[in-house]
Design a protein around this motif. Structure first.
Motif: not given
Length: 387
Positions: A11, A15, A109, A115, A136
């Motif tokens: 990821g 994440s 995610a 994030r 991402a």
């Protein structure tokens, strides 16, 4: 077929890969599963990255393969890995370095806003936010796995539960205690001996905090160098009686990791880690016979050690997986302080280190400069000088 289960959490940065992987590793170990944990970044600290591989993925793949052999030899039932790969081709490179792996990938995610908050909250600069967003987006366009978990708004425990739900009965029932650890003998080498700087000392004295700037000095001087934190290359639990502290496993993994990095072009090694005392440290040094080591022991007054351990317990400083000091309070904190002070006294009594640097009432920069002076850094040429 002799296989070992490997669960890889991939990821973008932010994440939750490291926190989730560590929590899953501990959960498995607490249930009696012979588990190991690897942070993909920690086994690939050999820089500068070569042209054509800006993320140093080939070195990280070699590093994973190096410690994989150690965990397999030790008898691990499963290995949990965290790392942010970005393409199927990179995953294939890693797979080629882990023979006997039954690999499962799970992508973690999170939305862009959370994030960003996570990255800034752990002290990262703004410059990491855009690359993480691009990573991402690439994973969204070209998924690496059908196993995907959204970590947004969830606790680490909730994410671990979802990951385990996605992968089913992984890795299977607990197989019983670890077998006796047996590692292949280290072969002698005809290679030119490489400079090695090992920063050791008691818990809380500042080993990683000061060793990493020494590594950065080497890079700034134009030397292709490796950095290894011993605490991060031997996570295997539950502990086995024939290797208390995991020093034999870590020594094997240090040697294997250094050989992988040297094959990739590294010419100097910086190590940080306690080492377990004079006897155990001889095992570490024996695992890197092609290195010419300068061992620098850090020391501090008892009151300074107590203050630093208190800071670590409060979450001040770089957060790494497995920090046993983080979150301690009361009697547990007092016990950790006493153990660190006893360890410092024991290392001094054993005469550990070629040199000793007192870190009391001094800045990280001052201590790093002293370590560099003792070891002949920067501008390493041939063997480092001893004090």
């Amino acid at each position: 077929m002799d296989t070992t289960a490997l669960l890889w959490l991939v990821g973008a940065a932010g994440s939750g890969k490291t926190a989730t992987a560590w929590a899953l590793f501990r959960q498995l170990a607490d249930a009696g599963v012979r588990a190991a944990y690897v942070d993909g970044d920690q086994v690939g600290m050999a820089y500068p990255a070569p042209a054509g591989d800006p993320d140093n993925e080939r070195v990280k793949a070699r590093g994973l393969g190096a410690v994989w052999s150690g965990f397999r030899a030790a008898g691990a039932q499963c290995v949990v890995v965290s790392g942010g790969v970005g393409s199927a081709a990179v995953v294939a490179d890693y797979a080629g370095q882990v023979p006997g792996a039954a690999m499962t990938l799970v992508e973690l995610a999170v939305d862009a806003a959370e994030r960003r908050r996570r990255l800034l909250g752990r002290g990262n600069s703004e410059y990491l936010i855009e690359p993480a967003a691009a990573h991402a987006a690439e994973l969204a366009r070209n998924p690496l796995t059908a196993h995907r978990v959204d970590t947004g708004g969830r606790t680490v425990a909730e994410v671990v539960a979802l990951v385990r739900e996605r992968v089913g009965d992984w890795p299977g029932a607990a197989p019983g205690p670890w077998p006796a650890r047996s590692f292949p003998a280290v072969e002698s080498t005809e290679e030119e001996r490489a400079p090695m700087v090992w920063v050791c000392g008691a818990a809380g004295v500042g080993k990683s905090t000061t060793a990493f700037p020494v590594f950065l000095r080497l890079l700034a001087s134009g030397v292709r160098a490796s950095y290894v934190d011993l605490a991060q290359i031997g996570w295997a639990a539950p502990e086995t009686p024939d290797d208390p502290g995991g020093h034999r496993l870590r020594a094997h993994n240090l040697g294997a990791l250094w050989r992988a990095h040297r094959d990739a072009g590294s010419r100097c090694l910086v190590v940080s880690g306690a080492g377990g005392g004079a006897a155990a440290m001889r095992g570490y040094l024996g695992a890197v016979p092609d290195c010419d080591p300068v061992v620098v022991r850090l020391d501090a007054r008892p009151d300074v050690l107590a203050e630093r351990i208190q800071m670590r317990s409060n979450g001040i400083g770089v957060e790494l997986p497995g920090d046993a000091l983080r979150g301690l309070a009361g009697a547990d904190l007092a016990r950790a302080v006493a153990e660190a002070q006893d360890e410092a006294a024991r290392l001094a009594a054993e005469g550990v280190g070629d040199s000793c640097v007192d870190t009391s009432d001094r800045t990280v920069e001052q201590v790093a400069a002293d370590i560099a002076a003792v070891a002949g850094v920067p501008g390493v040429s041939g063997r480092p000088r001893r004090s």
